[in-house]
Write a protein that holds these residues in place. Structure first.
Motif, PDB file in Angstrom:
ATOM      1  N   ARG A  52      -8.300   6.231 -13.362  1.00  8.04           N
ATOM      2  CA  ARG A  52      -8.086   5.258 -14.446  1.00  8.04           C
ATOM      3  C   ARG A  52      -6.588   5.148 -14.749  1.00  8.04           C
ATOM      4  O   ARG A  52      -6.064   4.061 -14.965  1.00  8.04           O
ATOM      5  CB  ARG A  52      -8.868   5.683 -15.687  1.00  8.04           C
ATOM      6  N   PHE A  53      -5.889   6.297 -14.745  1.00 11.77           N
ATOM      7  CA  PHE A  53      -4.442   6.280 -14.944  1.00 11.77           C
ATOM      8  C   PHE A  53      -3.761   5.471 -13.845  1.00 11.77           C
ATOM      9  O   PHE A  53      -2.868   4.666 -14.115  1.00 11.77           O
ATOM     10  CB  PHE A  53      -3.888   7.710 -14.971  1.00 11.77           C
ATOM     11  N   LEU A  54      -4.194   5.677 -12.600  1.00 14.72           N
ATOM     12  CA  LEU A  54      -3.636   4.923 -11.477  1.00 14.72           C
ATOM     13  C   LEU A  54      -3.857   3.430 -11.673  1.00 14.72           C
ATOM     14  O   LEU A  54      -2.942   2.627 -11.497  1.00 14.72           O
ATOM     15  CB  LEU A  54      -4.251   5.398 -10.164  1.00 14.72           C
ATOM     16  N   GLU A  62      -1.952  -1.966 -13.208  1.00 14.52           N
ATOM     17  CA  GLU A  62      -2.063  -3.152 -14.074  1.00 14.52           C
ATOM     18  C   GLU A  62      -0.715  -3.499 -14.686  1.00 14.52           C
ATOM     19  O   GLU A  62      -0.417  -4.668 -14.913  1.00 14.52           O
ATOM     20  CB  GLU A  62      -3.097  -2.930 -15.187  1.00 14.52           C
ATOM     21  N   SER A  63       0.106  -2.481 -14.937  1.00 16.64           N
ATOM     22  CA  SER A  63       1.425  -2.751 -15.517  1.00 16.64           C
ATOM     23  C   SER A  63       2.404  -3.283 -14.466  1.00 16.64           C
ATOM     24  O   SER A  63       3.442  -3.831 -14.812  1.00 16.64           O
ATOM     25  CB  SER A  63       1.989  -1.497 -16.188  1.00 16.64           C
ATOM     26  N   ASP A  64       2.076  -3.102 -13.192  1.00 12.21           N
ATOM     27  CA  ASP A  64       2.905  -3.645 -12.108  1.00 12.21           C
ATOM     28  C   ASP A  64       2.015  -4.556 -11.263  1.00 12.21           C
ATOM     29  O   ASP A  64       1.591  -4.206 -10.171  1.00 12.21           O
ATOM     30  CB  ASP A  64       3.494  -2.522 -11.263  1.00 12.21           C
ATOM     31  N   ARG A  65       1.730  -5.720 -11.801  1.00 13.69           N
ATOM     32  CA  ARG A  65       0.788  -6.651 -11.179  1.00 13.69           C
ATOM     33  C   ARG A  65       1.215  -7.066  -9.774  1.00 13.69           C
ATOM     34  O   ARG A  65       0.379  -7.355  -8.931  1.00 13.69           O
ATOM     35  CB  ARG A  65       0.615  -7.905 -12.048  1.00 13.69           C
ATOM     36  N   LYS A  66       2.511  -7.093  -9.524  1.00 14.62           N
ATOM     37  CA  LYS A  66       3.001  -7.519  -8.215  1.00 14.62           C
ATOM     38  C   LYS A  66       2.503  -6.573  -7.118  1.00 14.62           C
ATOM     39  O   LYS A  66       2.016  -7.019  -6.078  1.00 14.62           O
ATOM     40  CB  LYS A  66       4.533  -7.559  -8.256  1.00 14.62           C
ATOM     41  N   ASP A  75      -1.508  -6.875  -6.989  1.00 13.24           N
ATOM     42  CA  ASP A  75      -1.944  -8.121  -6.368  1.00 13.24           C
ATOM     43  C   ASP A  75      -1.612  -8.163  -4.879  1.00 13.24           C
ATOM     44  O   ASP A  75      -2.409  -8.643  -4.068  1.00 13.24           O
ATOM     45  CB  ASP A  75      -1.333  -9.330  -7.087  1.00 13.24           C
ATOM     46  N   GLY A  76      -0.445  -7.639  -4.510  1.00 10.01           N
ATOM     47  CA  GLY A  76      -0.059  -7.594  -3.097  1.00 10.01           C
ATOM     48  C   GLY A  76      -0.989  -6.702  -2.296  1.00 10.01           C
ATOM     49  O   GLY A  76      -1.420  -7.060  -1.194  1.00 10.01           O
ATOM     50  N   ALA A  77      -1.313  -5.539  -2.850  1.00  7.45           N
ATOM     51  CA  ALA A  77      -2.222  -4.624  -2.153  1.00  7.45           C
ATOM     52  C   ALA A  77      -3.615  -5.228  -2.041  1.00  7.45           C
ATOM     53  O   ALA A  77      -4.266  -5.107  -0.987  1.00  7.45           O
ATOM     54  CB  ALA A  77      -2.279  -3.282  -2.887  1.00  7.45           C
ATOM     55  N   MET A  78      -4.079  -5.874  -3.089  1.00  5.97           N
ATOM     56  CA  MET A  78      -5.406  -6.495  -3.046  1.00  5.97           C
ATOM     57  C   MET A  78      -5.451  -7.589  -1.988  1.00  5.97           C
ATOM     58  O   MET A  78      -6.439  -7.728  -1.278  1.00  5.97           O
ATOM     59  CB  MET A  78      -5.789  -7.048  -4.417  1.00  5.97           C
ATOM     60  N   LEU A  90       0.802  -1.224   0.000  1.00  8.45           N
ATOM     61  CA  LEU A  90       0.000   0.000   0.000  1.00  8.45           C
ATOM     62  C   LEU A  90       0.838   1.279   0.000  1.00  8.45           C
ATOM     63  O   LEU A  90       0.481   2.240  -0.672  1.00  8.45           O
ATOM     64  CB  LEU A  90      -0.977  -0.004   1.172  1.00  8.45           C
ATOM     65  N   PRO A  91       1.970   1.338   0.713  1.00  8.14           N
ATOM     66  CA  PRO A  91       2.785   2.554   0.635  1.00  8.14           C
ATOM     67  C   PRO A  91       3.248   2.870  -0.793  1.00  8.14           C
ATOM     68  O   PRO A  91       3.382   4.042  -1.146  1.00  8.14           O
ATOM     69  CB  PRO A  91       3.978   2.251   1.547  1.00  8.14           C
ATOM     70  N   ASN A  92       3.459   1.852  -1.619  1.00  9.06           N
ATOM     71  CA  ASN A  92       3.830   2.100  -3.015  1.00  9.06           C
ATOM     72  C   ASN A  92       2.712   2.811  -3.764  1.00  9.06           C
ATOM     73  O   ASN A  92       2.950   3.719  -4.561  1.00  9.06           O
ATOM     74  CB  ASN A  92       4.152   0.781  -3.729  1.00  9.06           C
ATOM     75  N   ILE A  93       1.476   2.382  -3.499  1.00 12.57           N
ATOM     76  CA  ILE A  93       0.327   3.003  -4.164  1.00 12.57           C
ATOM     77  C   ILE A  93       0.138   4.428  -3.654  1.00 12.57           C
ATOM     78  O   ILE A  93      -0.084   5.361  -4.429  1.00 12.57           O
ATOM     79  CB  ILE A  93      -0.938   2.153  -3.962  1.00 12.57           C
TER      80      ILE A  93
END
Length: 106
Positions: A61-63, A68-72, A75-78, A12-15
């Protein structure tokens, strides 16, 4: 467990950093530029910032496209947030009312 997953999340900190970078880029040269943080209540603003040529393309949408381009990271945040779905459905005011009732009985 939801709260501890969010607090201990390494994804989450990455997002949040990406959201802050977008805000600082958009606010560059103003007194709002180069912020060190943001409040969660500002996140709905991401839906209101539209693309220049395509008004249906928002900052949110940009976010999402970036994630989507960094699935790791996505997926980790989800995974870290998956326990929060049921917590989000809780009625906070009702919970406080019930807690007060329990306290009166004790």
């Amino acid at each position: 467990r939801c709260l501890s997953n969010v607090v201990d999340s390494s994804w989450l900190p990455n997002i949040f950093a990406l959201v802050m970078q977008m805000g600082n880029y958009l606010n560059h040269g103003t007194n709002k530029g180069q912020q060190r943080g943001f409040t969660l209540d500002t996140l709905p603003l991401l839906t209101r910032v539209e693309g220049f040529h395509d008004k249906s393309y928002s900052l949110i949408r940009f976010l999402m496209d970036t994630l989507e381009s960094d699935r790791k990271v996505k997926d980790g945040a989800m995974k870290d947030l998956e326990l929060c779905e049921s917590s989000a459905k809780l009625d906070f005011d009702e919970s406080v009312r019930r807690l007060n009732e329990i306290e009166k009985k004790v």
